[in-house]
Design a protein around this motif. Structure first.
Motif, PDB file in Angstrom:
ATOM      1  N   UNK A   1       7.859   1.307   9.042  1.00 46.64           N
ATOM      2  CA  UNK A   1       7.487   1.243   7.626  1.00 46.64           C
ATOM      3  C   UNK A   1       8.322   2.255   6.837  1.00 46.64           C
ATOM      4  N   UNK A   2       8.781   1.838   5.667  1.00 45.05           N
ATOM      5  CA  UNK A   2       9.557   2.716   4.790  1.00 45.05           C
ATOM      6  C   UNK A   2       8.737   3.052   3.552  1.00 45.05           C
ATOM      7  N   UNK A   3       9.257   3.956   2.736  1.00 40.71           N
ATOM      8  CA  UNK A   3       8.550   4.335   1.522  1.00 40.71           C
ATOM      9  C   UNK A   3       8.509   3.178   0.522  1.00 40.71           C
ATOM     10  N   UNK A   4       9.478   2.267   0.599  1.00 38.36           N
ATOM     11  CA  UNK A   4       9.458   1.109  -0.293  1.00 38.36           C
ATOM     12  C   UNK A   4       8.266   0.211   0.004  1.00 38.36           C
ATOM     13  N   UNK A   5       7.835   0.162   1.275  1.00 35.47           N
ATOM     14  CA  UNK A   5       6.692  -0.673   1.654  1.00 35.47           C
ATOM     15  C   UNK A   5       5.370  -0.114   1.141  1.00 35.47           C
ATOM     16  N   UNK A   6       5.348   1.146   0.697  1.00 34.43           N
ATOM     17  CA  UNK A   6       4.103   1.761   0.212  1.00 34.43           C
ATOM     18  C   UNK A   6       3.844   1.454  -1.256  1.00 34.43           C
ATOM     19  N   UNK A   7       4.781   0.812  -1.926  1.00 32.84           N
ATOM     20  CA  UNK A   7       4.562   0.434  -3.312  1.00 32.84           C
ATOM     21  C   UNK A   7       4.991   1.468  -4.322  1.00 32.84           C
ATOM     22  N   UNK A   8       5.790   2.457  -3.937  1.00 29.59           N
ATOM     23  CA  UNK A   8       6.244   3.480  -4.871  1.00 29.59           C
ATOM     24  C   UNK A   8       7.305   2.922  -5.810  1.00 29.59           C
ATOM     25  N   UNK A   9       7.370   3.470  -7.011  1.00 30.13           N
ATOM     26  CA  UNK A   9       8.345   3.015  -7.990  1.00 30.13           C
ATOM     27  C   UNK A   9       9.754   3.422  -7.539  1.00 30.13           C
ATOM     28  N   UNK A  10      10.790   2.723  -8.031  1.00 29.84           N
ATOM     29  CA  UNK A  10      12.164   3.018  -7.567  1.00 29.84           C
ATOM     30  C   UNK A  10      12.594   4.464  -7.791  1.00 29.84           C
ATOM     31  N   UNK A  11      12.164   5.096  -8.889  1.00 28.18           N
ATOM     32  CA  UNK A  11      12.576   6.490  -9.144  1.00 28.18           C
ATOM     33  C   UNK A  11      12.099   7.415  -8.033  1.00 28.18           C
TER      34      UNK A  11
END
Length: 494
Positions: A1-11
Motif C-alpha cells: 500500500x502507498x500513500x496514494x491509496x490512503x486518499x491523501x491530496x496530491x500536495x
C-alpha cells in the motif's frame, strides 16, 4: 500500500515523496483513512512507528480547503490545535507539520514556555491555521487574549499519558472548555492506562480505537541488556562502555537534574564529548545542545525524562539507563529513542542492588526477561543475585543475617558476641534504665535562695545622711545632676 491509496491530496503525496517515505506504517494505514472521514480517534502505537505523521497528514488534508495566500489575518483563523507535553516534542511535531505542508499555503507556529512571549504574539497576530503548543503557554496567550480558539475544528492530544504524569489535566480541561463543541478530537499516546480512557470518554465522541501493538509493547528492533553493578561504580562503568564503543552516539538517562550535570562533567573529564539537557536550562541552550547532538558534533547526551519524548533521531544506536525510571512506563518511552524507523537499537541499563525492584516492574510490564551481563572489574554488591533480596528497602533478608561475614573489630574493641550468646532481653533491659539525676540546687554561690520570695535588703545610708530621711527625699536627685532613664520605662513627660 502507498500513500496514494490512503486518499491523501496530491500536495501531501508530493511532500511525503520529497521526505523519502514510500510506504505507510501500520498506525498510518489505519489512522489516516479514519481521520480523513471525520471520526474521533483514540490511537496507540509504540514510539518511533510514525505516530506523528499518522495524525499530521490527515489533519493537513482536512484543512486544505482553508489554504489561501491572502495577507489578511482574518483569512487565517486558527483551525487546528495540537497539544504536546514538552517543548521538545512540540518542536518535533511542528517540524513534521512544516515538512508535510510545504506545498500548501497553510500557516503553522509553535508556542511554548521558557522564552519571550512577544515574538509569539506577533506571529499569532499574522493569522495562523495550525497552532502546536504546550498547555501552560497556551493558557498564557488565552489570558493575554492573543489567540482565538472559537474557530478550532480539530484538536489533537499527543502523548496524553505524559500529560497525565506531568499534571496537565486541569489545564487541558480549561482548554477544552474554550473550544467549540462541534470539533474533531484525536488522542494519541504510546501507552494507555485507565486514566487515559477516562479522559478519552470526556473529550471524544464515539472514538475509533486504533492500537497496532499490544499495550506498552516495545519495538522488536531493540536489543535489551542489563549490567549489574554497585552504585558507587556506575559512572566508571559508563565511561568504560563508552570507551569501548568510540564511534557511536549514546543518549544517557538519569533521574535528577543534579546527577545530569555532574555526570556530563565527569564524562568530559574522561575525554568523552558530552553535554546535558534538563529543565533548568534555557530553551536556547536546550535547542543548541539537541542540534549539536543530532548533527553528530556531540557524542553523548545526558538527559532527564524531559527529553524522553522530544528527541527524534532515526539512527541513534544506544540508549543507556544510568538510573532506572521509577515508573515502568517511562522505560518504554526512554528506549523508544532508539530502534526507530526500522533501524536496530540497543537499550542498556546499569542496575544496582537498590534498583532490582524497578527492574522487576519493567520486565513485568514489557513481558520480557532482560538478559544480565556482569562486566569484569565492575561486579555488583554480593547480595544482588540473592533470591528475595530486599535491598531496595534498605535491609537484608532476615534469613541471611547469621550467614553474612562479620567485620573485623577496629581500634582494639571487642567483637560483639553472636545473637544466641547475648544476654536475654529481660536481663539486658536493666542496662537501658536511665538513673534519675539528683535535684539541682536552688542556692546560688553568693548565698541567694531562688526557692524563697525576694526580700529587699535594708538601705545603707551614706555618711552624713540624715537617718530620718524619707524615701521620696532619698530618691530625689541632687540639684545640678541630670536624671538618667533606666530600664525601658523612661522618665515620662513632665
Amino acid at each position: 500500500m502507498s500513500f496514494a491509496d490512503l486518499g491523501l491530496i496530491p500536495e501531501l503525496q508530493r511532500a511525503v515523496a520529497d521526505a523519502g517515505y514510500t510506504e505507510p506504517t501500520p498506525i498510518q494505514r489505519q489512522a489516516i483513512p479514519i481521520v480523513i472521514a471525520g471520526n474521533d480517534v483514540m490511537g496507540g502505537a509504540q514510539t518511533g512507528t510514525g505516530k506523528t505523521a499518522g495524525f499530521t497528514l490527515p489533519l493537513l488534508h482536512r484543512l486544505a480547503r482553508h489554504a489561501n495566500t491572502s495577507t489578511s489575518p482574518a483569512r487565517h483563523q486558527t483551525r487546528a490545535l495540537i497539544l504536546a507535553p514538552t517543548r521538545e516534542l512540540a518542536m518535533q511535531v511542528y517540524e513534521s507539520v512544516k515538512t508535510y505542508s510545504k506545498h500548501l499555503p497553510l500557516r503553522a507556529t509553535c508556542i511554548y514556555g521558557g522564552v519571550d512571549m512577544n515574538p509569539q504574539i506577533q506571529e499569532l497576530r499574522r493569522g495562523i491555521e495550525i497552532v502546536i503548543a504546550t498547555p501552560g503557554r497556551l493558557l498564557d496567550h488565552v489570558q493575554q487574549k492573543t489567540i482565538n480558539l472559537t474557530q478550532v475544528e480539530m484538536l489533537v492530544l499527543d502523548e496524553a499519558d505524559r500529560m497525565l504524569d506531568m499534571g496537565f489535566i486541569p489545564d487541558i480541561k480549561r482548554i477544552l472548555a474554550l473550544l467549540p463543541a462541534s470539533r474533531q478530537s484525536l488522542l494519541f499516546s504510546a501507552t494507555f492506562s485507565d486514566e487515559i480512557k477516562k479522559l478519552a470518554d470526556q473529550m471524544l465522541k464515539n472514538p475509533q480505537l486504533i492500537e497496532v501493538a499490544r499495550r506498552n509493547m516495545v519495538s522488536e528492533t531493540i536489543t535489551h541488556r542489563v549490567h549489574p553493578v554497585s552504585s558507587g561504580m556506575k559512572r566508571n562503568l559508563l565511561a568504560h562502555l563508552l570507551r569501548h564503543q568510540p564511534d557511536t552516539q549514546a543518549l544517557v538517562f538519569v533521574d535528577t537534574k543534579l546527577v545530569c550535570g555532574r555526570l556530563a562533567h565527569f564524562l568530559e573529564r574522561h575525554s568523552i564529548s558530552a553535554d546535558s539537557i534538563h529543565g533548568d536550562k534555557s530553551q536556547q541552550q536546550r535547542t543548541e545542545t539537541l542540534e549539536a547532538f543530532k548533527a553528530g558534533k556531540l557524542r553523548v547526551l545526558v538527559a532527564t525524562d524531559v527529553a524522553a519524548r522530544g528527541i527524534d533521531i532515526d539512527e541513534l544506536p544506544y540508549v543507556i539507563n544510568y538510573e532506572l525510571p521509577h515508573t515502568a512506563e517511562d522505560y518504554v518511552h526512554r528506549i523508544g529513542r532508539t530502534g526507530r524507523a526500522g533501524h536496530q537499537g540497543n537499550a542498556v541499563s546499569l542496575v544496582c542492588t537498590e534498583e532490582k525492584h524497578l527492574l522487576a516492574d519493567i520486565q513485568k510490564l514489557i513481558k520480557l526477561e532482560i538478559p544480565q551481563e556482569v562486566v569484569p572489574g565492575f561486579e555488583p554488591d554480593p547480595d544482588f543475585f540473592e533470591a528475595g533480596s530486599r535491598a531496595h528497602r534498605g535491609r537484608r533478608p532476615v534469613e541471611d543475617f547469621d550467614e553474612r561475614p562479620r567485620r573485623e573489630p577496629r581500634g582494639g574493641r571487642e567483637e560483639r558476641p553472636p545473637r544466641e550468646e547475648r544476654a536475654p532481653r529481660e536481663d539486658r533491659g536493666a542496662r537501658n534504665v536511665v538513673a534519675k539525676r539528683p535535684p539541682r540546687s536552688t542556692i546560688a554561690p553568693d548565698g541567694f535562695d531562688f526557692s524563697k520570695p525576694y526580700v529587699a535588703k535594708p538601705v545603707v545610708l551614706a555618711e552624713g545622711a540624715a537617718p530620718d530621711a524619707s524615701p521620696a527625699e532619698a530618691g530625689t536627685p541632687r540639684r545640678g545632676q541630670r536624671p538618667i532613664a533606666f530600664l525601658l520605662g523612661g522618665l515620662g513627660r513632665k
